[in-house]
Write a protein that holds these residues in place. Structure first.
Motif, PDB file in Angstrom:
ATOM      1  N   ASN B  30       0.823  -1.219   0.000  1.00  0.00           N
ATOM      2  CA  ASN B  30       0.000   0.000   0.000  1.00  0.00           C
ATOM      3  C   ASN B  30       0.860   1.274   0.000  1.00  0.00           C
ATOM      4  O   ASN B  30       0.563   2.246   0.689  1.00  0.00           O
ATOM      5  N   ALA B  31       1.927   1.225  -0.789  1.00  0.00           N
ATOM      6  CA  ALA B  31       2.848   2.370  -0.849  1.00  0.00           C
ATOM      7  C   ALA B  31       2.355   3.421  -1.825  1.00  0.00           C
ATOM      8  O   ALA B  31       2.683   4.603  -1.695  1.00  0.00           O
ATOM      9  N   ILE B  32       1.580   2.990  -2.825  1.00  0.00           N
ATOM     10  CA  ILE B  32       1.220   3.906  -3.900  1.00  0.00           C
ATOM     11  C   ILE B  32      -0.290   4.104  -3.940  1.00  0.00           C
ATOM     12  O   ILE B  32      -1.059   3.139  -3.902  1.00  0.00           O
ATOM     13  N   LEU B  33      -0.708   5.356  -3.977  1.00  0.00           N
ATOM     14  CA  LEU B  33      -2.149   5.653  -3.949  1.00  0.00           C
ATOM     15  C   LEU B  33      -2.731   5.707  -5.348  1.00  0.00           C
ATOM     16  O   LEU B  33      -3.878   5.338  -5.564  1.00  0.00           O
ATOM     17  N   SER B  34      -1.964   6.204  -6.318  1.00  0.00           N
ATOM     18  CA  SER B  34      -2.494   6.261  -7.686  1.00  0.00           C
ATOM     19  C   SER B  34      -1.348   6.202  -8.680  1.00  0.00           C
ATOM     20  O   SER B  34      -0.248   6.674  -8.407  1.00  0.00           O
ATOM     21  N   LEU B  35      -1.626   5.577  -9.833  1.00  0.00           N
ATOM     22  CA  LEU B  35      -0.666   5.542 -10.928  1.00  0.00           C
ATOM     23  C   LEU B  35      -1.234   6.395 -12.048  1.00  0.00           C
ATOM     24  O   LEU B  35      -2.442   6.403 -12.279  1.00  0.00           O
ATOM     25  N   ASN B  36      -0.359   7.108 -12.708  1.00  0.00           N
ATOM     26  CA  ASN B  36      -0.808   7.961 -13.810  1.00  0.00           C
ATOM     27  C   ASN B  36      -0.197   7.431 -15.102  1.00  0.00           C
ATOM     28  O   ASN B  36       0.671   8.051 -15.714  1.00  0.00           O
ATOM     29  N   GLU B  37      -0.677   6.231 -15.492  1.00  0.00           N
ATOM     30  CA  GLU B  37      -0.069   5.507 -16.611  1.00  0.00           C
ATOM     31  C   GLU B  37      -0.219   6.266 -17.928  1.00  0.00           C
ATOM     32  O   GLU B  37       0.729   6.361 -18.719  1.00  0.00           O
ATOM     33  N   ALA B  77      -3.511  12.102   1.006  1.00  0.00           N
ATOM     34  CA  ALA B  77      -3.977  10.922   1.754  1.00  0.00           C
ATOM     35  C   ALA B  77      -5.136  11.249   2.692  1.00  0.00           C
ATOM     36  O   ALA B  77      -5.251  10.684   3.780  1.00  0.00           O
ATOM     37  N   SER B  78      -6.002  12.178   2.253  1.00  0.00           N
ATOM     38  CA  SER B  78      -7.124  12.597   3.101  1.00  0.00           C
ATOM     39  C   SER B  78      -8.452  12.412   2.389  1.00  0.00           C
ATOM     40  O   SER B  78      -8.515  12.407   1.164  1.00  0.00           O
ATOM     41  N   THR B  79      -9.491  12.267   3.189  1.00  0.00           N
ATOM     42  CA  THR B  79     -10.845  12.254   2.631  1.00  0.00           C
ATOM     43  C   THR B  79     -11.175  13.636   2.085  1.00  0.00           C
ATOM     44  O   THR B  79     -11.870  13.766   1.069  1.00  0.00           O
ATOM     45  N   MET B  80     -10.656  14.671   2.760  1.00  0.00           N
ATOM     46  CA  MET B  80     -10.919  16.052   2.346  1.00  0.00           C
ATOM     47  C   MET B  80     -10.574  16.271   0.874  1.00  0.00           C
ATOM     48  O   MET B  80     -11.320  16.905   0.133  1.00  0.00           O
ATOM     49  N   LEU B  81      -9.441  15.727   0.433  1.00  0.00           N
ATOM     50  CA  LEU B  81      -8.970  15.981  -0.929  1.00  0.00           C
ATOM     51  C   LEU B  81      -9.025  14.706  -1.788  1.00  0.00           C
ATOM     52  O   LEU B  81      -8.310  14.611  -2.780  1.00  0.00           O
ATOM     53  N   ALA B 107       2.555   8.671  -3.975  1.00  0.00           N
ATOM     54  CA  ALA B 107       2.814   7.775  -2.846  1.00  0.00           C
ATOM     55  C   ALA B 107       1.984   8.132  -1.616  1.00  0.00           C
ATOM     56  O   ALA B 107       1.632   9.289  -1.393  1.00  0.00           O
ATOM     57  N   ASN B 108       1.721   7.109  -0.833  1.00  0.00           N
ATOM     58  CA  ASN B 108       0.930   7.240   0.394  1.00  0.00           C
ATOM     59  C   ASN B 108       1.700   8.036   1.461  1.00  0.00           C
ATOM     60  O   ASN B 108       2.929   8.097   1.454  1.00  0.00           O
ATOM     61  N   LEU B 109       0.953   8.639   2.378  1.00  0.00           N
ATOM     62  CA  LEU B 109       1.531   9.447   3.451  1.00  0.00           C
ATOM     63  C   LEU B 109       0.539   9.494   4.599  1.00  0.00           C
ATOM     64  O   LEU B 109      -0.613   9.084   4.446  1.00  0.00           O
ATOM     65  N   ASP B 110       0.995   9.983   5.752  1.00  0.00           N
ATOM     66  CA  ASP B 110       0.033  10.329   6.798  1.00  0.00           C
ATOM     67  C   ASP B 110      -0.765  11.514   6.275  1.00  0.00           C
ATOM     68  O   ASP B 110      -0.184  12.447   5.703  1.00  0.00           O
ATOM     69  N   THR B 118       2.845   6.700   8.621  1.00  0.00           N
ATOM     70  CA  THR B 118       1.942   6.490   7.480  1.00  0.00           C
ATOM     71  C   THR B 118       0.730   5.639   7.875  1.00  0.00           C
ATOM     72  O   THR B 118       0.048   5.069   7.045  1.00  0.00           O
ATOM     73  N   GLU B 119       0.461   5.577   9.182  1.00  0.00           N
ATOM     74  CA  GLU B 119      -0.772   4.908   9.633  1.00  0.00           C
ATOM     75  C   GLU B 119      -1.950   5.881   9.660  1.00  0.00           C
ATOM     76  O   GLU B 119      -3.100   5.462   9.764  1.00  0.00           O
ATOM     77  N   ASN B 120      -1.662   7.180   9.574  1.00  0.00           N
ATOM     78  CA  ASN B 120      -2.742   8.177   9.591  1.00  0.00           C
ATOM     79  C   ASN B 120      -3.297   8.461   8.207  1.00  0.00           C
ATOM     80  O   ASN B 120      -3.956   9.468   8.002  1.00  0.00           O
ATOM     81  N   SER B 121      -2.994   7.618   7.233  1.00  0.00           N
ATOM     82  CA  SER B 121      -3.549   7.817   5.889  1.00  0.00           C
ATOM     83  C   SER B 121      -5.020   7.430   5.877  1.00  0.00           C
ATOM     84  O   SER B 121      -5.412   6.433   6.487  1.00  0.00           O
ATOM     85  N   ALA B 122      -5.832   8.212   5.166  1.00  0.00           N
ATOM     86  CA  ALA B 122      -7.253   7.857   5.028  1.00  0.00           C
ATOM     87  C   ALA B 122      -7.414   6.611   4.164  1.00  0.00           C
ATOM     88  O   ALA B 122      -8.501   6.028   4.102  1.00  0.00           O
ATOM     89  N   PHE B 123      -6.341   6.196   3.489  1.00  0.00           N
ATOM     90  CA  PHE B 123      -6.430   5.056   2.582  1.00  0.00           C
ATOM     91  C   PHE B 123      -5.652   3.846   3.083  1.00  0.00           C
ATOM     92  O   PHE B 123      -5.237   2.988   2.309  1.00  0.00           O
ATOM     93  N   GLY B 124      -5.443   3.799   4.398  1.00  0.00           N
ATOM     94  CA  GLY B 124      -4.785   2.647   5.017  1.00  0.00           C
ATOM     95  C   GLY B 124      -3.287   2.832   5.103  1.00  0.00           C
ATOM     96  O   GLY B 124      -2.702   3.606   4.357  1.00  0.00           O
ATOM     97  N   PRO B 125      -2.671   2.122   6.067  1.00  0.00           N
ATOM     98  CA  PRO B 125      -1.234   2.302   6.288  1.00  0.00           C
ATOM     99  C   PRO B 125      -0.387   1.689   5.178  1.00  0.00           C
ATOM    100  O   PRO B 125      -0.793   0.729   4.528  1.00  0.00           O
ATOM    101  N   THR B 126       0.789   2.267   4.981  1.00  0.00           N
ATOM    102  CA  THR B 126       1.807   1.633   4.143  1.00  0.00           C
ATOM    103  C   THR B 126       2.598   0.689   5.026  1.00  0.00           C
ATOM    104  O   THR B 126       2.857   0.994   6.192  1.00  0.00           O
TER     105      THR B 126
END
Lengths: 96, 456
Positions: B30-37, B77-81, B107-110, B118-126
C-alpha cells in the motif's frame, strides 16, 4: 499542571471550526491533556530576554513587481474546483 | 533497489512500463495511492521520439501525494482531498519534468503529512518494505517503500520534522532534507510553513545529489526560497564531526546505537576528526516542535472549509458546512494538531506556549550554531528505534511524537540533514544514521554521505 476539560475541548473545536461527534470528545480530551502536559516541559527553560524565532531564512521583505501573473490558469479552472458551482460562481448555503 | 543509471539504457516507454508493472506487483505494501499511466506513457513516447531530453530523460519517479500534479488526483492521503485534481504542478515536479523525468504515480503518506508512521492515511497504512508487520515510517512512508522495493530509483518527499529522514531509515534508503529555502515549496500542500522542506528518497547518494541539484533554486512563486547556492562538491580534507551524546543514551535502542557507532568509526577511519559533543537543548526540541508546528498547521489547514475545493458536507447552515466538512475530511491526528494549534495561539495561552516555544527555538538554534562554530557535521541517530510494529503507537500520540525527537532539531533550525543506511538490527530491520550540517552545507553533507556509502 494544566487540566483540559470537556469544555476546553469544545472551545478548541469551536476555534478550529471543527464540529466533533459526541464520541470524539473524550478521547480527544485525553490526547490533548497528554500533549499539553508534554509541551509544558518548556517551563523549565529560562527564556527571559530571548528574542523569538519566527523564521529561519534571514530573508526580509521579498518584493515582486505588482503585476498579475495568471500562470496559464483560467478563472473557470479555479472556480471549477469548488464542490458546488452555479453560473460560474461558487455556491454556498444562505448566509443572511 | 534500482538506480537512475539502471534505466538510462532503456527507452522511456520501457522504463515507465517496467516501473508501473513493478508497482502493480507490490500492492500489498500500500505504498502507492495512484498511478498515472496514461500521462506517463504519453510523455515517454515523446521523449523516445526525441521531442525533449535532459539529465533525467525517461527516468520514472514517484511523488508523495501532497505534491500537486496534473493528470490525476492530489489527495494528501485525506478524505478532504480524495477527489481533488490540481490545476497546476509544483515547482519541484516542473523542474524534474523539464529534465525529462516522468512522474508515474503518487505515494501514500500520513494525511496532510501529519504523522511518523503512514498509519494516519485515510487510505490505510503503508507497510514496511522489509517487514509487512511493521510501519513504513512517515510521513513520506509510501515514497520510502517505493524506492526500497525497487519500483523507482527516486521518490519525492516532504520533511517538516523528519518525514523524509525517518522513513528512509526505517526502509534502508537515503533520505535528504535540504536547508529550509533551498527547494521551492510552491505547489506542495502546506503543513508548517516555517519548517516545510522538499527533498528526495533514493537508493544511491549520487542519484539524490542529482535530483536535489535539479530541484534547488530560487522561485519567484515561493518568497522563502534562498538565492541559488547548491553546487555538488567533493571532500578535499578531513571534516570536524561531532557525535551528539544526548542522542546516544540508554533510552536509544542498542541496535541503533551500535549501527550509528559503526558509521562513526568509518568516519574516523576515513580521516575525519570525530568527537563527542553535548546538545543539552535536545530534550526540549520536541516540546518546541509540538507547539510551533501545530500552531502553523491550525493556520494552514484553515483553508479546508469545504467551500472552494475539497469535500463538502451538506447542511443548510454555512457554519455547519465548515464544521462538518472539516470533521469528516480530517483524520483524528489532523484534528488533534489543529486543536493544539488553536489552543497555543488562543488568547490567554499565547505567551505561555507559542511565544515561549519561539523563544526556546532561538535557544536551540543558538546551541546548534555554537556547535557548528567548532564542527562541520553533527551525527545522531535518525530515530530512537528501528521500524515499530503497526498499531504499536497509534493509541498514544505522545509516544508516536517521541519517534521524531532526533529529527526535529534540524527542522526547527532550518538546517540540512540526511539519513543514510548504516546497518540493521538483530532482526534485520534497517537503521540509518543522521548527518546534520549548518545552513546551506547541503552539498558537503551529500559528499560525506557518498564517502560513507563507498566505504560500506
Amino acid at each position: 499542571m494544566t487540566h483540559i476539560s470537556t469544555d476546553d475541548v469544545q472551545r478548541m473545536a469551536h476555534l478550529s471550526n471543527l464540529k466533533l461527534d459526541a464520541d470524539e470528545i473524550e478521547p480527544m480530551r485525553v490526547d490533548l491533556q497528554n500533549i499539553i502536559e508534554y509541551i509544558g516541559q518548556l517551563d523549565e527553560l529560562d527564556t527571559d530576554n530571548v528574542e523569538p524565532t519566527y523564521q529561519v531564512t534571514d530573508l526580509q521583505n521579498v518584493w515582486r513587481d505588482d503585476v498579475v501573473n495568471t500562470y496559464d490558469l483560467t478563472t473557470d479552472a479555479l472556480v471549477g474546483l469548488a464542490p458546488e458551482i452555479e453560473n460560474a460562481q461558487i455556491k454556498v448555503p444562505k448566509v443572511l | 533497489m534500482v538506480t537512475i543509471s539502471d534505466f538510462a539504457h532503456m527507452t522511456a516507454v520501457e522504463a515507465v512500463t517496467q516501473a508501473i508493472e513493478k508497482a502493480r506487483s507490490h500492492t500489498d505494501f500500500n505504498a502507492i495511492l495512484s498511478l498515472n499511466e496514461e500521462r506517463a506513457l504519453e510523455r515517454a513516447v515523446r521523449i523516445d521520439k526525441g521531442e525533449f531530453t535532459g539529465r533525467l530523460a525517461g527516468i520514472p519517479f514517484i511523488a508523495k501525494d501532497n505534491f500537486l500534479t496534473i493528470g490525476g488526483t492530489t489527495t494528501a492521503a485525506s478524505t478532504m482531498l480524495q477527489a481533488f485534481e490540481a490545476p497546476l504542478q509544483s515547482t519541484a515536479i516542473e523542474k524534474l519534468e523539464a529534465e525529462g523525468a516522468i512522474c508515474i504515480g503518487k505515494a501514500n503518506l500520513d494525511a496532510f503529512a501529519h504523522g511518523g508512521s503512514t498509519e494516519n492515511s485515510a487510505f490505510g497504512p503503508t507497510k514496511n518494505a522489509i517487514d509487512l508487520t511493521r510501519v513504513a515510517g512517515g510521513s513520506s512512508g509510501g515514497s520510502a517503500v517505493a524506492v526500497a522495493l525497487g519500483i523507482v530509483p527516486f521518490a519525492l518527499g516532504t520533511d517538516t520534522g523528519g518525514s523524509i529522514r525517518q522513513p528512509a531509515s526505517f526502509n534502508g534508503v537515503i533520505g535528504v532534507k535540504p536547508t529550509y529555502g533551498m527547494v521551492s515549496r510552491f505547489g506542495v500542500v502546506s503543513m508548517a510553513s516555517s519548517t516545510d522542506t522538499i527533498g528526495v528518497l533514493s537508493s544511491t547518494t549520487n542519484d539524490a545529489e542529482l535530483v536535489m541539484d535539479i530541484m534547488s533554486g530560487q522561485d519567484s512563486r515561493d518568497g522563502t526560497t534562498l538565492p541559488d547556492y547548491f553546487t555538488p562538491t567533493t571532500l578535499e580534507t578531513g571534516l570536524r564531526i561531532g557525535v551528539v551524546s544526548e542522542a546516544m543514551t540508554g533510552s536509544v535502542d542498542d541496535d541503533v546505537r551500535r549501527a550509528v557507532n559503526n558509521s562513526v568509526e568509518a568516519m574516523a577511519k576515513a580521516g575525519h576528526t570525530v568527537e563527542r559533543v553535548s546538545l543539552s537543548m535536545l530534550k526540549y526540541a520536541l516540546g518546541i516542535y509540538y507547539i510551533v508546528v501545530p500552531a502553523e498547521i491550525s493556520s494552514n489547514l484553515g483553508r479546508y472549509d469545504g467551500i472552494r475545493y475539497g469535500t463538502r458536507a451538506q447542511s443548510e447552515s454555512l457554519t455547519e458546512v465548515y464544521g462538518l466538512s472539516r470533521d469528516k475530511g480530517f483524520m483524528p491526528e489532523n484534528k488533534r494538531r489543529i486543536m493544539i494549534g488553536s489552543y497555543v495561539l488562543s488568547s490567554g495561552f499565547f505567551d505561555a506556549y507559542y511565544l515561549k516555544a519561539q523563544k526556546a527555538r532561538t535557544l536551540l538554534i543558538n546551541a546548534l550554531n555554537e556547535l557548528f562554530d567548532q564542527y562541520d557535521v553533527l551525527v545522531m541517530p535518525v530515530a530512537p528505534t528501528p521500524a515499530f510494529r503497526l498499531g504499536e503507537n497509534t493509541n498514544d500520540p505522545v509516544q508516536m511524537y517521541l519517534a521524531d525527537i532526533m529529527t526535529v532539531p534540524a527542522s526547527l533550525a532550518g538546517m540540512p540533514a540526511l539519513s543514510i543506511p548504516t546497518g540493521t538490527s538483530d532482526t534485520g530491520l534497517p537503521i540509518g544514521v543522521q548527518l546534520i550540517g549548518k545552513r546551506k552545507s547541503d552539498a558537503l553533507l551529500l559528499a560525506l554521505a557518498k564517502q560513507l556509502e563507498e566505504k560500506r
